[in-house]
Design a protein around this motif. Structure first.
Motif, PDB file in Angstrom:
ATOM      1  N   UNK A 145       1.395  -1.278   0.191  1.00 50.93           N
ATOM      2  CA  UNK A 145       0.003  -0.211   0.161  1.00 50.93           C
ATOM      3  C   UNK A 145       0.770   1.143   0.126  1.00 50.93           C
ATOM      4  N   UNK A 146       0.787   2.371  -0.846  1.00 51.17           N
ATOM      5  CA  UNK A 146       1.624   3.279  -0.837  1.00 51.17           C
ATOM      6  C   UNK A 146       2.490   3.692  -2.378  1.00 51.17           C
ATOM      7  N   UNK A 147       1.946   2.193  -3.069  1.00 55.20           N
ATOM      8  CA  UNK A 147       3.209   1.743  -4.084  1.00 55.20           C
ATOM      9  C   UNK A 147       2.082   2.884  -5.171  1.00 55.20           C
ATOM     10  N   UNK A 148       2.630   4.561  -5.164  1.00 54.52           N
ATOM     11  CA  UNK A 148       2.288   5.572  -6.895  1.00 54.52           C
ATOM     12  C   UNK A 148       1.703   4.371  -8.209  1.00 54.52           C
ATOM     13  N   UNK A 149       1.288   5.528  -8.499  1.00 59.84           N
ATOM     14  CA  UNK A 149       0.235   5.179 -10.227  1.00 59.84           C
ATOM     15  C   UNK A 149       1.123   5.160 -11.281  1.00 59.84           C
ATOM     16  N   UNK A 150       1.310   4.316 -12.528  1.00 59.84           N
ATOM     17  CA  UNK A 150       1.957   4.033 -12.917  1.00 59.84           C
ATOM     18  C   UNK A 150       2.619   2.876 -12.841  1.00 59.84           C
ATOM     19  N   UNK A 151       3.821   3.338 -11.503  1.00 53.44           N
ATOM     20  CA  UNK A 151       5.024   2.079 -11.327  1.00 53.44           C
ATOM     21  C   UNK A 151       4.093   0.632 -11.248  1.00 53.44           C
ATOM     22  N   UNK A 152       2.644   0.607 -10.477  1.00 56.66           N
ATOM     23  CA  UNK A 152       2.025  -0.594 -10.314  1.00 56.66           C
ATOM     24  C   UNK A 152       1.898  -0.724 -11.905  1.00 56.66           C
ATOM     25  N   UNK A 153       1.406  -0.908 -12.632  1.00 59.83           N
ATOM     26  CA  UNK A 153       0.689  -1.516 -14.202  1.00 59.83           C
ATOM     27  C   UNK A 153       1.889  -1.842 -14.560  1.00 59.83           C
ATOM     28  N   UNK A 154       3.021  -0.913 -14.223  1.00 63.80           N
ATOM     29  CA  UNK A 154       4.389  -1.479 -14.856  1.00 63.80           C
ATOM     30  C   UNK A 154       5.026  -2.766 -14.593  1.00 63.80           C
ATOM     31  N   UNK A 155       4.820  -2.983 -13.199  1.00 67.87           N
ATOM     32  CA  UNK A 155       5.284  -3.813 -12.706  1.00 67.87           C
ATOM     33  C   UNK A 155       4.340  -5.530 -13.331  1.00 67.87           C
ATOM     34  N   UNK A 156       3.243  -4.782 -12.650  1.00 66.81           N
ATOM     35  CA  UNK A 156       1.592  -6.383 -12.907  1.00 66.81           C
ATOM     36  C   UNK A 156       1.755  -6.556 -15.049  1.00 66.81           C
ATOM     37  N   UNK A 157       2.611  -5.575 -15.889  1.00 69.24           N
ATOM     38  CA  UNK A 157       2.434  -6.444 -17.284  1.00 69.24           C
ATOM     39  C   UNK A 157       2.913  -5.780 -18.148  1.00 69.24           C
ATOM     40  N   UNK A 158       2.604  -3.697 -18.108  1.00 68.99           N
ATOM     41  CA  UNK A 158       3.207  -2.901 -18.683  1.00 68.99           C
ATOM     42  C   UNK A 158       2.736  -2.248 -19.812  1.00 68.99           C
TER      43      UNK A 158
END
Length: 423
Positions: free
Chosen positions: A372-385
């Motif tokens: 919790x606290x992961x910024x937007x954009x970084x999350x989907x980069x890690x989840x699949x691009x």
């Protein structure tokens, strides 16, 4: 009616408070939180070893990098149950003000006692299938059980007493000797008894009877709906909903994400849509209630000074899914204007995201657990691009649209009050 309503809210808050403060539930959630570095390191190693980019796989295999990347993955996510059993036992013993390290060590021994050995070239080996996601529920149960037995034995004073002249470190080690022997004997007997059943070991029994059914149930659409409703209804009445459901959130949704990573490591396609990474990346946009959309509206479109200032102050934190400023500054709690968007924004976004992935329009998120606290954009980069980055922005757009009419009503009301106070 007002008094009755307040009494109901007080009872709900009391029950929720007791649930979130329960030592056993806290041990599960905080024990699993303790292993986040292990999960994240393993997830990144798995992704580096298995990114499906043209020419990338041929390149890393030709220079030996794929094998190297899988080394940390194998000893982190591949052995997650070992870390889990230690930290859950450690946390629970600590809550009883006992030696957490001693309890954790004994729990680790007992977990391995329950894990069957296999024969390989005349040597006994521990099968890694029980050390990862498949052994996670056994790790939780063993961690809690061993730690509680440890506390009972310590409280009984049935210990080896050494003279005061013995150094404290040695004395503490001997204090753990009696509970260690007694508890290990108990779990050895349990192991032998399960060898006489058709399941042959505790791991297969727990996985077949408990873990697999719970994961199947917890990974479905309706479990997602229930989780979202519970979290946000509790938040709306002033209870931190996520803290209440954390044990379920971690113990059921985290293994689903780990199963996806295991599938990727094996060269297969992930199948679990619902997991902690899915919730963090696409539903908890700005925090509970998907309030990032509300922050954007306030910061850039508010006409009242009150909400424009609040939006500008709250937006940077909201990007990191911290929404206490806007939750309490609006306020959202017990605010009739905010009930519908606060509950239905995450529900609608979660529903559309779920069925969009189910239909194959966008890829299923790979399951990497994100704190919790992961910024937007970084999350989907890690989840699949790239595709998931675009989808996250679409989800933020949905949040803006859902909050818009309710925000306008609040903003007009605040603007009217500001004009009246100035005249």
């Amino acid at each position: 009616m007002g008094i009755e309503r307040q009494q109901i809210l007080t009872k709900i808050q009391s029950v929720s408070g007791k649930t979130s403060n329960n030592r056993y539930l806290k041990a599960i959630s905080n024990g699993l939180i303790s292993i986040l570095p292990v999960i994240i390191i393993g997830a990144f190693a798995t992704l580096l070893a298995n990114m499906n980019i043209g020419g990338y796989q041929d390149f890393i295999e030709s220079i030996g990098l794929k094998t190297m990347f899988m080394i940390p993955a194998n000893v982190t996510t591949g052995m997650l149950a070992l870390y889990t059993v230690f930290f859950i036992a450690y946390r629970l013993a600590s809550y009883f003000e006992k030696d957490g390290v001693g309890a954790g060590l004994i729990a680790l021994i007992c977990f391995l006692v329950l894990t069957p050995l296999s024969q390989l070239d005349d040597a006994n080996v521990i099968p890694v299938e029980y050390l990862g996601a498949k052994g996670l529920f056994v790790a939780i149960i063993v961690g809690l059980t061993v730690s509680r037995l440890y506390v009972l034995i310590i409280d009984s004073k049935f210990l080896i007493r050494l003279p005061d002249s013995v150094p404290p470190t040695i004395g503490k080690s001997f204090n753990n000797l009696v509970p260690g022997i007694v508890i290990t004997i108990i779990f050895t007997i349990v192991n032998v008894l399960f060898q006489l059943t058709t399941y042959e070991n505790v791991h297969e029994f727990i996985y077949s009877i408990l873990q697999a059914p719970l994961l199947n149930l917890g990974g479905g659409y309706w479990s997602l709906v229930v989780m979202i409703l519970v979290i946000h209804l509790l938040w709306f009445i002033g209870v931190h909903g996520m803290l209440v459901v954390l044990p379920i959130y971690y113990s059921i949704w985290m293994p689903l994400g780990l199963e996806n990573l295991d599938a990727i490591a094996a060269g297969e396609t992930p199948t679990n849509i619902v997991h902690t990474g899915f919730y963090t990346t696409f539903i908890s946009l700005g925090g509970a209630g998907a309030t990032l959309g509300l922050c954007i509206l306030m910061a850039f479109f508010a006409k009242s000074k009150r909400y424009k200032s609040l939006g500008k102050i709250s937006l940077p934190a909201s990007i990191f899914s911290i929404n206490e400023p806007i939750t309490f500054g609006t306020p959202i709690i017990l605010n009739p204007y905010m009930f519908i968007p606060f509950i239905f924004a995450p529900l609608i976004i979660g529903t559309i995201s779920y069925f969009t992935m189910l239909s194959g329009i966008i890829p299923i998120a790979n399951g990497t657990h994100l704190p919790i606290g992961t910024p937007i954009i970084l999350g989907p980069i890690v989840q699949g691009g790239l595709i998931l980055i675009i989808w996250q922005f679409i989800c933020i757009g949905m949040s803006v649209l859902i909050y818009y009419p309710f925000f306008r009503a609040l903003d007009r009301k605040a603007l009217t009050e500001e004009i009246s106070s100035e005249s």
